[in-house]
Design a protein around this motif. Structure first.
Motif, PDB file in Angstrom:
ATOM      1  N   ASP A 294      79.941 -51.888 133.556  1.00 38.86           N
ATOM      2  CA  ASP A 294      79.631 -51.808 132.125  1.00 38.86           C
ATOM      3  C   ASP A 294      78.118 -51.767 131.935  1.00 38.86           C
ATOM      4  O   ASP A 294      77.356 -51.687 132.910  1.00 38.86           O
ATOM      5  CB  ASP A 294      80.315 -52.954 131.364  1.00 38.86           C
ATOM      6  N   ASP A 295      77.646 -51.810 130.696  1.00 43.49           N
ATOM      7  CA  ASP A 295      76.208 -51.675 130.435  1.00 43.49           C
ATOM      8  C   ASP A 295      75.441 -52.970 130.649  1.00 43.49           C
ATOM      9  O   ASP A 295      74.275 -53.090 130.278  1.00 43.49           O
ATOM     10  CB  ASP A 295      75.985 -51.131 129.015  1.00 43.49           C
ATOM     11  N   ARG A 333      79.129 -53.028 126.265  1.00 41.52           N
ATOM     12  CA  ARG A 333      78.804 -51.600 126.131  1.00 41.52           C
ATOM     13  C   ARG A 333      77.777 -51.373 125.028  1.00 41.52           C
ATOM     14  O   ARG A 333      77.619 -52.188 124.137  1.00 41.52           O
ATOM     15  CB  ARG A 333      80.073 -50.794 125.789  1.00 41.52           C
ATOM     16  N   SER A 346      87.229 -49.947 125.897  1.00 44.43           N
ATOM     17  CA  SER A 346      86.940 -48.743 126.696  1.00 44.43           C
ATOM     18  C   SER A 346      88.077 -47.739 126.491  1.00 44.43           C
ATOM     19  O   SER A 346      87.997 -46.859 125.654  1.00 44.43           O
ATOM     20  CB  SER A 346      86.755 -49.107 128.164  1.00 44.43           C
ATOM     21  N   VAL A 441      80.270 -45.444 120.819  1.00 38.81           N
ATOM     22  CA  VAL A 441      80.576 -45.265 122.245  1.00 38.81           C
ATOM     23  C   VAL A 441      81.895 -44.521 122.416  1.00 38.81           C
ATOM     24  O   VAL A 441      82.798 -44.641 121.591  1.00 38.81           O
ATOM     25  CB  VAL A 441      80.646 -46.615 123.004  1.00 38.81           C
TER      26      VAL A 441
END
Lengths: 462, 435
Positions: A294-295, A333, A346, A441
């Motif tokens: 993930d981010d 995210r 997601s 996103v």
């Protein structure tokens, strides 16, 4: 990429000034966007963004800064400001032992966007344009958008995380407009994937375009949808936006940790009908919402959220870890470096059940068949959600009858998931963009065909 | 390298290659604070710049955007390669500048002078004021944000303009206890911090939530509707794509062919204002460098003009209206002109019906190609000109153009949002779906 000594200095600069955790996020992203109208390319834009986000925590307090001046001096200055804003220094030992395990590449890209001639991208768009335009005499305009990007990220933090990832995404979006007796109506379909140009070998572009055209052509001839409470059968694929809005957002740590979600404190409790199980899965190979990490550099996973009606999981990011005392589910995210990450979905979907979709329709005396959904939104604190149905039909005596337009479904998420009484066996996923605190996103929604016993349909009164 | 060096190199490349080039430089600084239940939840202090390079040759343009002022040659090549993809026969243009621009006070500089503590105090005050009433169980979000934006547009035809704006906003959301939690929120935008009243914003958020305690659904039906300014601001977003000349030319607007016609009630006038003291979008020139202009879009219900950029204006042989912005054609500040009556007078006038205070789901439930909308809504039931109770689980639906015809009275209670400015209006009838 930034070199390691700069990164070490930046993390140190944060912690020397304040905080008990420091993180650096570096991003370089190239993207291409084209727009076609009237069969011609009208817009052609490409671009790159390059920048760094620096974040610090002190307990559950978070401070974020970003910049695209990547000089060492500036980065250190920004890092100091982050630490100073946190105020108190808590870390004595400033040695970072980065754990650089080689990442497992789950999302193999065969043809990166940069290797593809622009004219080949245009050919795909034209193919879509003509397929939609020629679908029906009623189709008067078709707009096609093409979008791809190639994003490289690096996340390093004071806990020793050192994670790199590359996300390649490709999407085609078709908007068809039909006209009849001066009335305009549109149909949209926008398939995408976490892959390169090979995506167009995997999907049938003409079929995708015809789908958009079909929605516009059917809806321009449709009567307004009826208003009031009724049974609604929601088709598979993008229909899953109902779970995404009505439930998914309420399971994100961002609202759960504040107690600002109707699902806060309900772990282990029965929150949905027994036929409902749902997951968030960022590990699906080449999924639109997938990533290796993930981010925040945490490896992604498949998270079971609801198991046979029982709430078993939340979507947790690093700040959520601290606030909720739960482990991150790899759900941190962000749109890009200008947004601090937060817990996000997601690829989120309801798992398949026992019924054939035809059985579900046949078992419905009267109601609405929501074949294609538009987008929606929710207020997690109250659970109040809404979403638009872009293609709908009436169900009368167990059969799909006439098309109706302008239907909106509304309600409270925690109530609606109790009212799902039939789940089909035809699971499918579709692509969308999800907007929240950390920007827009890519996210997949999905479900098999489901039936909701009773829901408020916004339409016109007779 | 510096912006000047970058520009000189690009202009030299353009000359060598026999093309025109335009550079837009946009620098943004933002500061924001978010409180959750009174505690600092997120704090951001940051800045970035974006540069857009546009190449023009034979009436075609190609664009490349970057955040790195390093390699003008590469940027030029990328923009040129995008130009080569274009096969549209519609001519595009650059603006040569040399026009008069209106003087505007878009930059005051007061927000930048505030200390972090002062900003924090504003957020805290809003929180305390929202949390004061015991019926409020939670104030999940208070957000303070300020920003400074600097814009430079220059091209090889001689355009060279620069502007700077600043502004800020404060937002609060409160949750009140009831059988189902009730949420209410309030925000204000301003050019100076003095124009943001934290106590008032917090208090309004709490009042909004409290007023919904005991909300009930109502039977589906057609009712008179008092569309409060807060809801109308969102609904007016639907009008923006409809009045874009590009959408009209491309058969994507229901207003096509209606110029000069009566499309709204004579009570309705809508203007595009280049400057409004509270409007954070106010600007002397658009993203093509064309001066922005004040004009009626709807005057007493008659459609007076569409909004143009350089391309759509020349295609139709009219003057550009200064509405060419990155991402398309849009108004600067789209304002529904206020009338005489106060909100309370409108309530009395309606007597029995529904007040709509909030609509949700604009991005999906509002179709600006057909004008149709079907939206989740919140508000109050009104009997004898007075608010009786809150309403829940309802939607409103209709057609935006039909709504413009059915606005019979316009209020004087103007509220300002990002691109739209509006008072409350009384609508003859709208479809409501409930129980």
């Amino acid at each position: 990429m930034l070199n390691e000594s700069v990164i070490r200095d930046v993390l140190s600069a944060v912690l020397k000034s304040g905080g008990d955790f420091a993180e650096l996020f570096f991003e370089r992203k190239y993207e291409n966007r084209y727009e076609l109208k009237d069969g011609k390319i009208e817009q052609a834009t490409s671009g790159e963004i390059v920048g760094v986000g620096i974040r610090g925590f002190l307990g559950t307090k978070a401070v974020y800064a970003y910049t695209n001046d990547l000089s060492r001096e500036n980065l250190i200055n920004v890092a100091k400001k982050v630490g100073e804003a946190l105020g108190e220094t808590k870390v004595e030992d400033l040695t970072f032992n980065f754990n650089r395990t080689k990442r497992k590449e789950r999302h193999v890209v065969l043809i990166p966007p940069a290797q593809v001639e622009k004219t080949d991208k245009v050919s795909v768009m034209k193919k879509a344009y003509y397929a939609a335009k020629n679908y029906s005499e009623l189709i008067k305009q078709v707009v096609v958008w093409y979008w791809d990007y190639d994003q490289e990220i690096l996340v390093a933090n004071s806990e020793g995380t050192w994670a790199e990832d590359r996300r390649v995404r490709t999407r085609l979006m078709i908007n068809a407009v039909a006209e009849k007796d001066g009335v305009l109506e549109r149909g949209f379909y926008g398939p995408g994937a976490g892959m390169g140009f090979e995506f167009f070998d995997r999907i049938d572009v003409e079929e995708a375009a015809k789908k958009a055209a079909r929605i516009a052509a059917r809806m321009v001839e449709a009567e307004p949808a009826p208003a009031g409470k009724m049974t609604v059968v929601i088709a598979n694929g993008f229909g899953g936006v109902i779970f995404h809005e009505a439930v998914g957002h309420g399971l994100e740590a961002t609202s759960v940790a504040k107690g600002a979600s109707v699902f806060a404190g309900k772990l282990g409790q029965k929150v949905a009908a027994e036929c409902v199980s749902a997951v968030d899965d960022a590990t699906i190979p080449n999924g639109w919402g997938s990533a290796n990490v993930d981010d925040e550099g945490t490896p992604t996973q498949r998270t079971l959220l609801i198991d046979k009606g029982v709430l078993v999981g939340y979507l947790v990011d690093k700040l959520g870890e601290r606030r909720m005392g739960m482990k991150s589910t790899g759900s941190g995210r962000r749109q890009d470096y200008t947004f601090p990450p937060t817990s996000r979905m997601s690829n989120t979907f309801i798992l398949p059940g026992d019924y054939h979709p035809e059985e579900i329709i046949a078992a419905t005396e009267y109601g609405l068949y929501a074949k294609t959904m538009g987008g929606g939104s929710v207020n997690p604190a109250t659970g109040e959600f809404n979403f638009a149905v872009s293609e709908a039909y009436l169900i009368e005596k167990g059969r799909i009858t006439k098309p109706v337009r302008g239907a909106t479904l509304i309600g409270k998420g925690h109530e609606i998931i109790q009212k799902i009484d039939m789940v089909g066996n035809d699971l499918a996923r579709d692509q969308g963009m999800c907007g929240s605190f950390s920007g827009s996103v890519p996210a997949d929604v999905g479900q098999p065909t489901i039936r909701v016993k009773e829901i408020v349909v916004g339409g016109r009164n007779k | 390298m510096t912006f000047e060096e970058f520009k000189d190199r690009l202009f030299a490349l353009a000359k060598k290659n026999g093309v025109e080039v335009q550079i837009s430089f946009l620098e943004t600084r933002e500061f924001s604070l978010r409180l959750a239940n009174g505690d600092l939840d997120q704090y951001t202090d940051a800045g970035k710049f974006n540069v857009e390079i546009k190449v023009l040759k034979d009436g075609k343009t190609g664009t490349f955007r970057t955040q790195v002022l390093e390699n003008p040659e590469k940027c030029f090549e990328e923009a040129l390669s995008n130009l080569q993809v274009k096969d549209s026969e519609e001519k595009e243009y650059f603006f040569e500048g040399g026009k008069e621009y209106r003087e505007m006070e878009t930059y005051v500089g007061r927000f930048e002078k505030l200390s972090v503590k002062e900003k924090m105090d504003m957020a805290k005050k809003a929180h305390e004021s929202a949390a004061k009433d015991e019926r409020v169980v939670m104030v999940p979000t208070v957000m303070y944000k300020d920003m400074v934006i600097k814009k430079i547009i220059t091209n090889t035809l001689g355009l060279d303009v620069e502007s700077q704006m600043d502004g800020g906003f404060l937002f609060a959301m409160a949750i009140a206890r009831d059988a189902n939690p009730r949420s209410g929120s309030w925000y204000e935008l301003a050019r100076t911090p003095e124009d943001l009243n934290p106590e008032e914003i917090g208090k309004r958020a709490a009042e909004e939530a409290i007023s919904l305690i005991g909300s009930k659904t109502i039977p589906s039906g057609k009712y008179p509707v008092l569309m409060r300014n807060t809801a109308l601001l969102d609904l007016m977003e639907m009008f923006i794509p409809m009045i874009s000349a590009e959408n009209v030319q491309k058969n994507l607007s229901p207003l096509k062919g209606k110029l000069g016609e009566q499309v709204g009630n004579p009570a309705v006038s809508i203007k595009d204002l280049p400057y409004h003291p509270k409007g954070l979008s106010s600007t002397p020139f658009d993203d093509e460098g064309v001066p922005t202009t004040e004009k009626f879009v709807l005057e007493n219900g008659v459609l007076k003009t569409f909004l143009h950029n350089l391309k759509t204006a020349r295609k139709e042989g009219v003057e550009p209206t200064g509405n060419g912005f990155v991402g398309g054609i849009r108004p600067v500040n789209l304002m529904l002109m206020p009338g005489e009556k106060s909100f309370e007078e409108l309530l009395k006038e309606m007597d029995r019906g529904v007040v709509i205070t909030e609509v949700e789901g604009m991005h999906a439930g509002a179709n600006s190609i057909s004008g149709e909308f079907s939206l989740f809504a919140k508000g109050y039931w009104v009997e004898n000109g007075e608010i009786a109770h809150g309403v829940e689980d309802i939607t409103i639906s209709g057609n935006f153009l039909d709504l413009l015809r059915k606005i019979v009275l316009v209020g004087n209670d103007v509220k300002v949002s990002q691109h739209t400015i509006a008072p409350s209006v009384l609508v003859e009838v709208l479809d409501v779906a409930g129980k």
